[in-house]
Design a protein around this motif. Structure first.
Motif, PDB file in Angstrom:
ATOM      1  N   VAL A   1       0.751  -1.288   0.001  1.00 12.92           N
ATOM      2  CA  VAL A   1      -0.070   0.131  -0.109  1.00 12.92           C
ATOM      3  C   VAL A   1       0.799   1.153   0.014  1.00 12.92           C
ATOM      4  CG1 VAL A   1      -1.692   1.186   1.473  1.00 12.92           C
ATOM      5  CG2 VAL A   1      -1.932  -1.102   1.004  1.00 12.92           C
ATOM      6  N   SER A   2       2.021   1.203   0.580  1.00 12.96           N
ATOM      7  CA  SER A   2       3.131   2.406   0.681  1.00 12.96           C
ATOM      8  C   SER A   2       3.450   2.698  -0.711  1.00 12.96           C
ATOM      9  CB  SER A   2       3.956   2.219   1.832  1.00 12.96           C
ATOM     10  OG  SER A   2       4.916   3.142   1.787  1.00 12.96           O
ATOM     11  N   GLN A   3       3.983   1.622  -1.102  1.00 14.55           N
ATOM     12  CA  GLN A   3       4.378   1.714  -2.536  1.00 14.55           C
ATOM     13  C   GLN A   3       3.488   2.248  -3.664  1.00 14.55           C
ATOM     14  OE1 GLN A   3       6.085  -2.295  -3.506  1.00 14.55           O
ATOM     15  NE2 GLN A   3       7.728  -1.728  -2.122  1.00 14.55           N
ATOM     16  N   LEU A   4       2.290   1.545  -3.487  1.00 15.12           N
ATOM     17  CA  LEU A   4       1.286   2.256  -4.527  1.00 15.12           C
ATOM     18  C   LEU A   4       1.055   3.822  -4.195  1.00 15.12           C
ATOM     19  CD1 LEU A   4      -1.223  -0.721  -4.433  1.00 15.12           C
ATOM     20  CD2 LEU A   4       0.144  -0.016  -6.332  1.00 15.12           C
ATOM     21  N   ALA A   5       0.624   4.065  -2.924  1.00 16.71           N
ATOM     22  CA  ALA A   5       0.499   5.529  -2.735  1.00 16.71           C
ATOM     23  C   ALA A   5       1.574   6.501  -3.128  1.00 16.71           C
ATOM     24  CB  ALA A   5       0.079   5.473  -1.112  1.00 16.71           C
ATOM     25  N   SER A   6       2.885   5.830  -2.963  1.00 19.34           N
ATOM     26  CA  SER A   6       4.000   6.509  -3.190  1.00 19.34           C
ATOM     27  C   SER A   6       4.128   7.195  -4.554  1.00 19.34           C
ATOM     28  CB  SER A   6       5.330   6.029  -2.800  1.00 19.34           C
ATOM     29  OG  SER A   6       6.425   6.640  -3.068  1.00 19.34           O
ATOM     30  N   GLN A   7       3.761   5.931  -5.313  1.00 20.25           N
ATOM     31  CA  GLN A   7       3.794   6.155  -6.762  1.00 20.25           C
ATOM     32  C   GLN A   7       2.751   6.759  -7.479  1.00 20.25           C
ATOM     33  OE1 GLN A   7       5.913   5.100  -9.194  1.00 20.25           O
ATOM     34  NE2 GLN A   7       7.362   4.289  -7.472  1.00 20.25           N
ATOM     35  N   VAL A   8       1.504   6.876  -6.733  1.00 17.32           N
ATOM     36  CA  VAL A   8       0.482   7.676  -7.252  1.00 17.32           C
ATOM     37  C   VAL A   8       0.473   8.991  -6.857  1.00 17.32           C
ATOM     38  CG1 VAL A   8      -2.151   7.661  -7.057  1.00 17.32           C
ATOM     39  CG2 VAL A   8      -0.986   5.638  -7.313  1.00 17.32           C
ATOM     40  N   PHE A   9       0.513   9.297  -5.434  1.00 19.04           N
ATOM     41  CA  PHE A   9       0.389  10.639  -4.994  1.00 19.04           C
ATOM     42  C   PHE A   9       1.975  11.238  -4.849  1.00 19.04           C
ATOM     43  CE2 PHE A   9      -3.132   8.222  -3.292  1.00 19.04           C
ATOM     44  CZ  PHE A   9      -4.212   8.877  -4.042  1.00 19.04           C
ATOM     45  N   GLY A  10       2.873  10.611  -4.598  1.00 15.70           N
ATOM     46  CA  GLY A  10       4.167  11.179  -4.338  1.00 15.70           C
ATOM     47  C   GLY A  10       4.124  11.176  -2.937  1.00 15.70           C
ATOM     48  N   VAL A  64      -4.720  -1.778  13.347  1.00 19.69           N
ATOM     49  CA  VAL A  64      -5.099  -1.561  14.665  1.00 19.69           C
ATOM     50  C   VAL A  64      -6.432  -2.244  14.908  1.00 19.69           C
ATOM     51  CG1 VAL A  64      -5.362  -0.157  16.650  1.00 19.69           C
ATOM     52  CG2 VAL A  64      -3.315   0.269  15.174  1.00 19.69           C
ATOM     53  N   LEU A  65      -7.356  -1.768  14.163  1.00 20.15           N
ATOM     54  CA  LEU A  65      -8.671  -2.301  14.305  1.00 20.15           C
ATOM     55  C   LEU A  65      -8.834  -3.690  14.083  1.00 20.15           C
ATOM     56  CD1 LEU A  65     -11.717  -1.548  14.749  1.00 20.15           C
ATOM     57  CD2 LEU A  65     -11.912  -1.078  12.501  1.00 20.15           C
ATOM     58  N   ALA A  66      -8.227  -4.187  13.183  1.00 22.92           N
ATOM     59  CA  ALA A  66      -8.366  -5.651  12.802  1.00 22.92           C
ATOM     60  C   ALA A  66      -7.372  -6.470  14.022  1.00 22.92           C
ATOM     61  CB  ALA A  66      -7.510  -5.964  11.598  1.00 22.92           C
ATOM     62  N   ALA A  67      -6.380  -5.801  14.347  1.00 18.79           N
ATOM     63  CA  ALA A  67      -5.610  -6.609  15.695  1.00 18.79           C
ATOM     64  C   ALA A  67      -6.481  -6.548  16.607  1.00 18.79           C
ATOM     65  CB  ALA A  67      -4.186  -5.966  15.705  1.00 18.79           C
ATOM     66  N   ASN A  68      -7.292  -5.592  17.173  1.00 14.18           N
ATOM     67  CA  ASN A  68      -8.078  -5.605  18.296  1.00 14.18           C
ATOM     68  C   ASN A  68      -9.387  -6.396  18.118  1.00 14.18           C
ATOM     69  OD1 ASN A  68      -8.670  -3.725  20.747  1.00 14.18           O
ATOM     70  ND2 ASN A  68     -10.538  -3.571  19.579  1.00 14.18           N
ATOM     71  N   TYR A 107      -0.353  10.899   0.770  1.00 13.64           N
ATOM     72  CA  TYR A 107       0.388   9.491   1.008  1.00 13.64           C
ATOM     73  C   TYR A 107       0.311   9.356   2.387  1.00 13.64           C
ATOM     74  CZ  TYR A 107       4.488   6.662   2.120  1.00 13.64           C
ATOM     75  OH  TYR A 107       5.296   5.480   2.753  1.00 13.64           O
ATOM     76  N   TYR A 108       0.640  10.252   3.257  1.00 12.08           N
ATOM     77  CA  TYR A 108       0.765  10.075   4.714  1.00 12.08           C
ATOM     78  C   TYR A 108      -0.747   9.958   5.158  1.00 12.08           C
ATOM     79  CZ  TYR A 108       5.495  11.499   4.876  1.00 12.08           C
ATOM     80  OH  TYR A 108       6.792  11.591   4.428  1.00 12.08           O
ATOM     81  N   PHE A 109      -1.914  10.487   4.572  1.00 11.23           N
ATOM     82  CA  PHE A 109      -3.069  10.061   4.807  1.00 11.23           C
ATOM     83  C   PHE A 109      -3.549   8.580   4.514  1.00 11.23           C
ATOM     84  CE2 PHE A 109      -7.423   9.630   3.452  1.00 11.23           C
ATOM     85  CZ  PHE A 109      -8.344   9.797   4.481  1.00 11.23           C
ATOM     86  N   VAL A 110      -3.165   7.972   3.545  1.00 13.71           N
ATOM     87  CA  VAL A 110      -3.088   6.621   3.166  1.00 13.71           C
ATOM     88  C   VAL A 110      -2.610   5.725   4.243  1.00 13.71           C
ATOM     89  CG1 VAL A 110      -2.727   4.729   1.558  1.00 13.71           C
ATOM     90  CG2 VAL A 110      -3.715   6.935   0.471  1.00 13.71           C
ATOM     91  N   GLN A 111      -1.440   6.213   4.664  1.00 13.21           N
ATOM     92  CA  GLN A 111      -0.692   5.545   5.466  1.00 13.21           C
ATOM     93  C   GLN A 111      -1.266   5.449   6.947  1.00 13.21           C
ATOM     94  OE1 GLN A 111       1.192   3.403   3.707  1.00 13.21           O
ATOM     95  NE2 GLN A 111       3.139   3.823   4.938  1.00 13.21           N
ATOM     96  N   GLY A 112      -1.591   6.609   7.508  1.00 12.72           N
ATOM     97  CA  GLY A 112      -2.490   6.724   8.749  1.00 12.72           C
ATOM     98  C   GLY A 112      -3.712   5.920   8.607  1.00 12.72           C
ATOM     99  N   THR A 113      -4.461   5.906   7.451  1.00 11.09           N
ATOM    100  CA  THR A 113      -5.745   5.082   7.272  1.00 11.09           C
ATOM    101  C   THR A 113      -5.334   3.677   7.468  1.00 11.09           C
ATOM    102  OG1 THR A 113      -6.523   6.848   6.098  1.00 11.09           O
ATOM    103  CG2 THR A 113      -7.506   4.674   6.070  1.00 11.09           C
ATOM    104  N   THR A 114      -4.272   3.194   6.864  1.00 12.21           N
ATOM    105  CA  THR A 114      -3.774   1.783   6.844  1.00 12.21           C
ATOM    106  C   THR A 114      -3.487   1.277   8.206  1.00 12.21           C
ATOM    107  OG1 THR A 114      -3.028   2.115   4.401  1.00 12.21           O
ATOM    108  CG2 THR A 114      -2.392   0.221   5.580  1.00 12.21           C
TER     109      THR A 114
END
Length: 324
Positions: A1-10, A27-31, A15-22
């Motif tokens: 996801v990080s690589q895709l967001a980096s290529q699409v948005f730079g 965290v929700l999945a683990a909880n 990019y950091y919004f996508v990373q934070g959301t991911t």
């Protein structure tokens, strides 16, 4: 996801919004596992497929035993796979889609058995869900078999263990269940108390006083490692406790537990004929600091371990607490 967001948005705000959301999703999945597994464990424990301790709530009203168990299992997986997500993700996916397939199939069986109003549409929905989940599961097994084959061994073993636990609880229930008119097979008419003594101490004094309260017959047993100490113990004992019978044994090979067990066996046989209970009262030192335990002989623990599974012997520990 990080690589895709980096290529699409730079490397910008998107990019950091996508990373934070991911990260939040992960965290929700683990909880979810830590909130759902304890409840699942409670249901299994109520049905007697896993230990009853999983039904106990902790101080914060959560099922802490389930949470701790899941945490330990997670740590073990991370250590075993060295934190390699490439090896863990296939196991996670298989672990997700197996219950998905089973739950959807279970709903199909439910609609076919009950056939409530509008059951045909629900049946189709659950059939599609089961088919999709099963298809994904087959894809994982065919493409990642070298990484997920352990599931084929683990699942049958865990199911077998569940049934063994269930059988144990069923058998225990049969033995403990009281029925109208049931009576004890043996009516006890007294209590023989045996006190192992190493010497004359305050702990032994407390044991004797307590034994007089709970026992009809009190017998002290002393195992001596030389003849002189055996004779000296008999003299001191007869002078101080003339009303309490003392039985001494000379142990040539310095065995403490063996002579005691043989004597207890003989008393148990006679007590059984006279319908009397046999209680072994073991004095136990309670030190003020835990590391002090290493400074004392733990023969009482060894004797208690040997007597614990005796069917007709009651083992009682009388603690003597040190102040310093």
């Amino acid at each position: 996801v990080s690589q895709l967001a980096s290529q699409v948005f730079g490397r910008n705000g998107f990019y950091y919004f996508v990373q934070g959301t991911t990260a939040l999703i992960l965290v929700l999945a683990a909880n979810t596992g830590f909130s759902a597994f304890p409840l699942l464990a409670v249901n299994l424990a109520v049905d007697k497929y896993i230990p009853r301790m999983f039904t106990i709530r902790g101080d914060r009203l959560g099922y802490s035993n389930g949470i701790v168990t899941l945490g330990i299992a997670s740590i073990a997986l991370i250590i075993a796979f060295q934190g390699n997500t490439e090896r863990l993700i296939p196991l996670y996916a298989v672990g997700v889609f197996i219950p998905f397939t089973l739950s959807q199939t279970g709903m199909i069986v439910k609609w076919l058995r009950e056939k409530p109003a509008g059951w045909q549409g629900k049946l189709v929905t659950n059939f599609i869900g089961a088919f999709i989940s099963f298809t994904v599961l087959i894809i994982f097994f065919t493409t990642k078999f070298s990484q997920v084959w352990a599931v084929l061994i683990f699942l049958p073993l865990i199911v077998y263990l569940f049934h063994r636990i269930k059988n144990h609880y069923v058998e225990v229930g049969k033995q403990l269940r009281m029925k109208p008119g049931d009576k004890e097979a043996l009516a006890l008419e007294g209590n023989v108390v045996i006190i192992p003594v190493a010497g004359l101490t305050r702990a032994v004094e407390n044991s004797i006083n307590y034994a007089k309260i709970i026992g009809d017959t009190v017998i002290a047993v002393h195992v001596a490692f030389d003849r002189e100490s055996e004779k000296r113990m008999e003299e001191i004992w007869n002078e101080r406790y003339p009303d309490i019978r003392l039985v001494t044994f000379y142990s040539q090979y310095r065995s403490l537990v063996g002579p005691l067990l043989r004597f207890i066996d003989r008393v148990e046989e006679r007590a059984d004929d006279s319908h009397m209970a046999v209680t072994v009262l073991i004095p136990q030192f309670i030190t003020r600091k835990s590391w002090h335990n290493a400074l004392h002989n733990q023969s009482s623990l060894l004797l208690r371990a040997h007597l614990l599974y005796r069917k007709n012997v009651i083992v009682t520990t009388l603690p003597y607490k040190f102040k310093k």
